[in-house]
Scaffold this motif. Structure first.
Motif, PDB file in Angstrom:
ATOM      1  N   SER A 170       0.843  -1.194   0.000  1.00 21.56           N
ATOM      2  CA  SER A 170       0.000   0.000   0.000  1.00 21.56           C
ATOM      3  C   SER A 170       0.876   1.242   0.000  1.00 21.56           C
ATOM      4  N   ALA A 171       0.282   2.345  -0.428  1.00 25.00           N
ATOM      5  CA  ALA A 171       1.009   3.614  -0.397  1.00 25.00           C
ATOM      6  C   ALA A 171       1.428   3.966   1.020  1.00 25.00           C
ATOM      7  N   ALA A 172       0.538   3.722   1.977  1.00 24.37           N
ATOM      8  CA  ALA A 172       0.848   4.059   3.370  1.00 24.37           C
ATOM      9  C   ALA A 172       2.062   3.278   3.863  1.00 24.37           C
ATOM     10  N   GLU A 173       2.133   1.993   3.523  1.00 24.27           N
ATOM     11  CA  GLU A 173       3.259   1.170   3.962  1.00 24.27           C
ATOM     12  C   GLU A 173       4.573   1.678   3.389  1.00 24.27           C
ATOM     13  N   LEU A 174       4.580   2.011   2.120  1.00 20.99           N
ATOM     14  CA  LEU A 174       5.814   2.460   1.493  1.00 20.99           C
ATOM     15  C   LEU A 174       6.259   3.808   2.047  1.00 20.99           C
ATOM     16  N   LEU A 175       5.315   4.711   2.255  1.00 24.42           N
ATOM     17  CA  LEU A 175       5.674   6.010   2.818  1.00 24.42           C
ATOM     18  C   LEU A 175       6.217   5.865   4.237  1.00 24.42           C
ATOM     19  N   ASP A 176       5.675   4.915   4.978  1.00 23.75           N
ATOM     20  CA  ASP A 176       6.182   4.677   6.335  1.00 23.75           C
ATOM     21  C   ASP A 176       7.636   4.202   6.314  1.00 23.75           C
ATOM     22  N   GLU A 177       8.036   3.546   5.248  1.00 27.43           N
ATOM     23  CA  GLU A 177       9.421   3.091   5.147  1.00 27.43           C
ATOM     24  C   GLU A 177      10.398   4.264   5.056  1.00 27.43           C
ATOM     25  N   PHE A 178       9.951   5.333   4.420  1.00 29.02           N
ATOM     26  CA  PHE A 178      10.854   6.446   4.149  1.00 29.02           C
ATOM     27  C   PHE A 178      10.726   7.594   5.145  1.00 29.02           C
ATOM     28  N   PHE A 179       9.508   7.847   5.650  1.00 31.87           N
ATOM     29  CA  PHE A 179       9.258   9.104   6.352  1.00 31.87           C
ATOM     30  C   PHE A 179       8.643   8.875   7.728  1.00 31.87           C
ATOM     31  N   GLU A 180       8.843   9.867   8.608  1.00 31.48           N
ATOM     32  CA  GLU A 180       8.284   9.821   9.954  1.00 31.48           C
ATOM     33  C   GLU A 180       7.231  10.891  10.189  1.00 31.48           C
ATOM     34  N   SER A 181       7.315  12.007   9.475  1.00 32.79           N
ATOM     35  CA  SER A 181       6.384  13.113   9.671  1.00 32.79           C
ATOM     36  C   SER A 181       5.046  12.828   8.999  1.00 32.79           C
ATOM     37  N   GLU A 182       3.950  12.983   9.770  1.00 30.64           N
ATOM     38  CA  GLU A 182       2.622  12.779   9.197  1.00 30.64           C
ATOM     39  C   GLU A 182       2.327  13.819   8.122  1.00 30.64           C
ATOM     40  N   GLU A 183       2.842  15.019   8.303  1.00 31.78           N
ATOM     41  CA  GLU A 183       2.611  16.080   7.315  1.00 31.78           C
ATOM     42  C   GLU A 183       3.314  15.763   5.995  1.00 31.78           C
ATOM     43  N   VAL A 184       4.537  15.290   6.076  1.00 34.97           N
ATOM     44  CA  VAL A 184       5.272  14.952   4.858  1.00 34.97           C
ATOM     45  C   VAL A 184       4.584  13.795   4.129  1.00 34.97           C
TER      46      VAL A 184
END
Length: 520
Positions: A170-184
């Motif tokens: 999922s997009a959410a899973e991949l973004l969690d791999e790279f980033f920590e900020s909810e805004e980013v």
């Protein structure tokens, strides 16, 4: 028969015009038939209110393939596209906001306000998708490989993990791999479910994060922008190019059926009963309408028709076009005169969870109570679209399910329009009084006016089970169909929706190959 053509293109959407341009440039006698009074399909600019023109449906420039722009010499025919800068503006409920620019240093500084770690991770994220798209992008302009061959593109010791991340996560899973900020993460997740019946936590949505990076404007990759004259400026350039090369384009001409004999297409019958004969027919209409309404059932194998019936086309979009007396005055960045954030996309998506909750509503047949919004003030970058002192605001909103659990779209669309305006007004309080006129387009309107089945903006869903060699159905992804001489050139063919022109170009190449083979 009233005439004889080498090729008839049913539907003058942008893909149909691309196909006509390539065929005509190759010396073929081409007829384009468009049901509406103007060409362009969903890629149009129309005067909704006196003196004010809107990109009524498609609103994102930058996807039209540079190869097509060059091959058809579109700049000669008025094609003009420019990048937004900044690209995105995202206001947050706490009064803060984020801007994403066409400048890596400015972006690093902006992202660092929310997370220094994310500022360092962002270049790695862009590099990751750039490398993935270098693998996938070449197949945009050719028939897609079989899934097994597609997976073989990912080579090396980490190939299976990479394929899993790109194609199945999922997009959410991949973004969690790279980033920590909810805004980013909120800034980057916005494009991943555009037009899809899916939320950011739905498996398979990660790929759409990369798909959005296929944009290219004037040689600069991964950038969004606007077309001079609105999105219809793109279609007009394509139409003029096709006409220059010899194609004949007729508007306000509806096609009732595609004529066949012994399972071979030989022309079309118009709504008025007239017939036009052709060596081949290209349908820019969606695959379901083409085979379930325009082709006689006996011309197609029942097994193929059964697969077509199972194709999903799920509308989830409402579009609101407004005439404003003044620009939105955002609490996060005050000002009614033109500010940088007025020049690009304005998104309402405070978090990944916000977007997922919006999808949760739609799953049960309810329009999102807090919808995702993707807004453009086109007249800010192109003043020719509105009179002096007025501004245009186009709001793309989801989720708005075509199938409502309660009521009908004819009864509820203004109510949904109110929710959309209220959602944006929470960040720009002057908006309600600034709106002088508005148009609300529901999924049902999109089906009725533009022939988009179920209001699906991509003709058929761009979910993992309907992409690549599975689009439109397994075994028929190379633009040819079980009816000899009938080809698909619209968005329900590979690589799918968006104003890429790729399905039209690829279908035309297939036609030219087959016509040349038939002569030998």
């Amino acid at each position: 028969m009233d005439g004889s053509w080498d090729a008839i293109v049913v539907g003058g959407g942008h893909n149909g015009l691309v196909a006509a341009g390539y065929l005509a440039k190759a010396g073929r006698k081409v007829l384009v038939l468009e049901r509406r009074p103007i060409v362009g399909g969903a890629c149009v600019t129309e005067e909704v209110f006196p003196g004010v023109r809107f990109s009524r449906l498609a609103y994102s420039a930058g996807l039209l393939r540079p190869e097509i722009i060059a091959d058809l010499d579109l700049a000669r025919f008025g094609y003009e596209v420019h990048p937004f800068d900044p690209q995105f503006f995202l206001p947050f409920p706490n009064g803060d906001s984020m801007l994403l620019w066409n400048d890596s240093k400015r972006n690093a500084k902006e992202i660092a306000r929310f997370s220094k770690n994310d500022a360092q991770a962002y270049p790695r994220y862009v590099t990751f998708w750039t490398e993935v798209m270098e693998l996938i992008e070449p197949i945009v302009l050719e028939p897609p490989p079989a899934l097994s061959d597609l997976l073989s593109l990912f080579k090396g010791s980490e190939a299976e993990e990479l394929a899993k991340r790109v194609l199945l996560s999922s997009a959410a899973e991949l973004l969690d791999e790279f980033f920590e900020s909810e805004e980013v993460k909120a800034m980057l997740v916005t494009g991943t479910t555009i037009g899809l019946p899916a939320g950011p936590k739905t498996p398979g949505t990660a790929l759409m994060l990369g798909h959005m990076l296929l944009h290219e404007i004037n040689g600069v990759k991964q950038t969004f922008g606007y077309a001079r004259g609105g999105m219809g400026g793109i279609s007009q350039a394509l139409a003029e190019a096709a006409a220059h090369f010899g194609a004949v384009i007729r508007t306000s001409v509806g096609v009732r059926k595609i004529l066949t004999n012994n399972r071979r297409a030989f022309g079309v019958e118009l709504v008025d009963g007239k017939r036009e004969r052709a060596s081949v027919v290209l349908s820019n209409v969606d695959v379901k309408t083409t085979f379930l309404k325009m082709v006689e059932p006996e011309a197609v194998d029942p097994g193929f028709l059964a697969k077509v019936r199972r194709i999903k086309a799920t509308g989830v979009v409402t579009k609101v076009n407004c005439v404003l007396s003044e620009l939105p005055d955002f609490t996060a960045r005050p000002g009614k005169t033109v500010q940088p954030h007025h020049r690009g996309y304005i998104d309402v998506c405070p978090s990944v969870d916000y977007l997922e909750r919006a999808w949760d509503d739609a799953k049960w047949g309810a329009p999102s109570r807090e919808p995702f919004l993707d807004c453009v003030l086109h007249s800010v970058t192109d003043p020719s679209l509105a009179p002096p002192g007025k501004s245009t605001l186009s709001v793309y909103s989801q989720y708005s399910p075509y199938q409502l659990a309660k009521g009908t779209w004819d009864d509820r669309k203004e109510e949904v329009g109110d929710t959309i305006v209220d959602t944006l007004a929470a960040f720009a309080p002057n908006l309600r009084r600034a709106i002088e006129l508005r148009e609300v387009l529901s999924p049902l309107d999109m089906e009725r006016e533009w022939g988009l089945p179920g209001g699906c903006i991509y003709q058929t869903d761009m979910t993992p089970d309907q992409l690549f060699s599975l689009r439109p159905v397994p075994g028929w992804s190379a633009y040819r169909t079980p009816v000899d001489g009938l080809y698909l050139c619209g968005s329900s063919a590979h690589p799918g929706g968006g104003v890429t022109g790729a399905p039209g170009r690829n279908a035309a190449i297939a036609v030219l190959e087959d016509l040349a083979r038939a002569k030998t």
